[in-house]
Design an enzyme around this catalytic site. Structure first.
Site, mmCIF file in Angstrom:
data_model
loop_
_atom_site.group_PDB
_atom_site.id
_atom_site.type_symbol
_atom_site.label_atom_id
_atom_site.label_comp_id
_atom_site.label_asym_id
_atom_site.label_seq_id
_atom_site.Cartn_x
_atom_site.Cartn_y
_atom_site.Cartn_z
ATOM 1 N N GLU A 68 0.871 -1.181 0.000
ATOM 2 C CA GLU A 68 0.000 0.000 0.000
ATOM 3 C C GLU A 68 0.903 1.225 0.000
ATOM 4 O OE1 GLU A 68 -3.562 2.117 2.618
ATOM 5 O OE2 GLU A 68 -2.697 0.215 3.286
ATOM 6 N N ARG A 110 6.192 -13.479 9.313
ATOM 7 C CA ARG A 110 6.806 -12.184 9.044
ATOM 8 C C ARG A 110 8.166 -12.104 9.741
ATOM 9 N NH1 ARG A 110 3.754 -7.318 11.798
ATOM 10 N NH2 ARG A 110 5.743 -6.358 11.318
ATOM 11 N N LYS A 169 4.487 0.673 10.662
ATOM 12 C CA LYS A 169 4.511 1.933 9.909
ATOM 13 C C LYS A 169 4.143 3.113 10.804
ATOM 14 C CE LYS A 169 3.498 0.246 5.231
ATOM 15 N NZ LYS A 169 2.534 0.304 4.111
#
Length: 607
Positions: A75, A310, A320
């Site tokens: 994104e 992850r 983020k």
């Protein structure tokens, strides 16, 4: 005077370089899945018309030339970090190794948080890591927003088929009525509307007749499902926001969980590889694929989602939101601060694509969460730079050393020529040249007036070799009023210069690096350390700001040998006995050289 060549490995580079440039292919569960699918011909019937499209578009094409298609779908709402680098190397690497294609696709379904700045930096980061997308070095990345028309058509089909409805409950009512892990959800009072009523309402949403948040389109699945993600998830919401690609064409936008499977299908993705937090979303992914294939909108076989663990890296945060907080609260000096785990920060710190690729290979791919020690990442950087980085001498904490008998032995005002290989293991790269004279800079830690046990460097009465130069004998020092050493004195031992017949005449245990006062170059050196003092700075809901390392950056004025006068921004070097350094990619100029510490010669954290 010789100058350094670019930090490029020679043709006969060592195994470490080969490992970085030609990655080994250790097996993992994803490779096994792909190998099985290729052997079984799972996706052999796919057709490709040269661009993404629906079932009719693909049916008009030829057999897909790519054996597999993967994708990296960020994104565009922030800068990529080391966790994204793992995903990039995994998805692009699998496509490369199995004769496939990896798509770069921007999941730009949330216009309020997305900017072209992020689009640009993501593309640059993927290229810097060494990958091209969509099968061509000139191809444009895909964008979810390019498929908004199809997504809207798919939503209308779900409504008409009785698989979706418009819900006018408030956000809080939807949350409460959704239930929890111990209690089934409650049907919305709007769930029983007819398809015609829902379609009319949805078109009112599209046409801007309702306020933001007034209603959402929800998939009609099962409000009693033990998987809460299947309890009629929202698939469209009203958002009056200008989109960086579509402008103001839309005031409704698809939810990510609705858009992502459709994007995969339109792009003929075969293996949709996500991190484990999306595992519970896979049933909705499959449900949506089945419904749209039933309606003839998408072709079969559909893509399949697979999840892997992850990256959890110690002494790092990768949220983020938290990275943005560090930037906007001025805890660091921007997204590309060399202390940041962002790809742009790692690059400015001195990391190379080869080091990051080696790191992602070394940590492997699993379905179990685990923590990787930060030293593993640093070790990969040392390993790749060791074979490629030119050497140079530098004095980071300088104190002057005066050779008191220089004039008598060598001649008043005379400078002597010295040389050293650019790289000790690759003589074909050439040599670097520098001077030695009566006064040289040495590191303060190389002198002790009262030496501890095992100290073999400079102290009164001891002999050492100035690397690539002469043997000297320390005679004493000068101090200021506070007792700090301001000068060290020594005498030159005649006929002991390195490379001459007498160089072995005097045996010494200590060798120190130095830079001549006469031709040394004063530079700014930024000594970076880990940004956090704790291995898991945000674990258990802790305030990660409290774990910041107050000494994560020290700026010093250092002296380096004259060969570095021609150093280019982003060029890497090994400062002998200190570590690997990079000419800063932003601030370094010939007029004002700036070097960043990339990594020390060995792991000394906490020692």
């Amino acid at each position: 005077m010789s100058t350094p060549t670019p930090a490029t490995p020679p043709a006969h580079a060592t195994k470490a370089t080969a490992a970085a440039s030609e990655p080994a292919k250790p097996s993992n569960f994803l490779r096994q899945i792909i190998e099985h699918d290729l052997a079984a011909g799972t996706y052999a019937t796919r057709r490709w018309a040269g661009s993404p499209g629906d079932a009719a578009h693909h049916a008009a094409g030829q057999p897909d030339p790519a054996k597999i298609r993967t994708r990296f779908p960020p994104e565009p709402n922030g800068y990529l970090h080391i966790g994204h680098a793992k995903s990039i190397c995994l998805n692009f690497g699998l496509a490369r190794d199995f004769g496939g294609v990896c798509h770069l696709r921007f999941d730009d379904t949330n216009p309020e948080k997305e900017e072209l700045e992020y689009v640009t930096t993501i593309m640059n980061s993927v290229r810097w890591l060494g990958f091209e997308w969509n099968g061509s070095p000139t191809a444009q990345p895909y964008q979810a927003s390019d498929y908004f028309d199809f997504m809207y058509r798919a939503a209308e089909y779900l409504i008409e088929a009785g698989h979706a409805y418009v819900d006018e409950q408030t956000v809080e009512q939807i949350r409460i009525n959704r239930g929890d892990f111990g209690k089934p959800g409650v049907d919305s009072p709007f769930r029983a509307r007819t398809p015609a009523e829902n379609l009319a309402r949805f078109r009112e949403m599209r046409d801007g007749q309702h306020e933001d948040g007034a209603m959402v389109l929800r998939a009609k699945i099962d409000m009693a499902s033990p998987n809460i993600n299947l309890r009629d998830p929202a698939i469209y919401r009203i958002r009056r926001a200008t989109h960086h690609n579509t402008g103001d064409k839309w005031c409704i936008y698809p939810m990510y969980t609705f858009a992502h499977p459709i994007e995969d299908a339109l792009e003929n993705i075969t293996h949709s590889i996500c991190t484990l937090e999306f595992e519970d979303q896979r049933p909705f992914y499959d449900w949506l694929m089945e419904r749209l294939i039933e309606g003839g909108l998408l072709s079969s076989p559909p893509p399949h989602q697979y999840e892997f663990a992850r990256l959890n890296l110690t002494y790092v945060v990768t949220s983020k939101r938290k990275l943005a907080q560090l930037v906007y609260d001025h805890k660091v000096k921007g997204w590309d601060d060399p202390r940041m785990p962002t790809i742009v920060g790692l690059r400015r710190r001195g990391y190379t694509p080869e080091a990051i690729q080696l790191f992602t290979e070394r940590i492997g791919v699993t379905k179990s969460d685990s923590w990787i020690d930060y030293s593993t990442l640093e070790g990969c950087l040392r390993e790749t730079l060791d074979v490629s980085a030119p050497r140079a001498m530098a004095v980071l904490d300088p104190v002057k050393l005066v050779l008191t008998n220089w004039d008598e032995v060598m001649g008043a005002g005379k400078l002597d020529d010295c040389s050293a290989p650019l790289h000790p293991h690759h003589p074909e790269l050439g040599k670097r040249s520098f001077k030695i004279g009566k006064e040289v800079w040495i590191d303060r830690s190389d002198f002790e007036e009262t030496p501890p046990k095992g100290f073999f460097r400079l102290f009164p009465g001891n002999k050492v070799r100035l690397k690539y130069g002469h043997v000297i004998e320390c005679t004493g020092c000068t101090k200021d009023f506070e007792g700090r050493v301001t000068e060290v004195q020594a005498t030159l031992v005649p006929d002991t210069k390195s490379g001459t017949p007498g160089s072995d005449a005097v045996k010494v245990k200590g060798v120190i690096t130095w830079v001549a006062v006469a031709d040394g170059l004063a530079v700014e050196v930024r000594l970076y350390d880990r940004l956090f003092l704790e291995a898991q700075p945000d674990a258990g809901g802790k305030d990660f700001i409290e774990a910041l390392n107050p000494n994560s950056l020290r700026v010093v004025t250092a002296f380096v040998e004259p060969s570095l006068a021609s150093a280019r921004a982003d060029q890497k070097f090994q400062f002998e006995r200190h570590g690997y350094f990079v000419a800063d990619g932003v601030d370094h100029t010939k007029a004002k050289p700036v070097f960043n510490l990339a990594v020390g010669l060995k792991d000394s954290w906490g020692k």
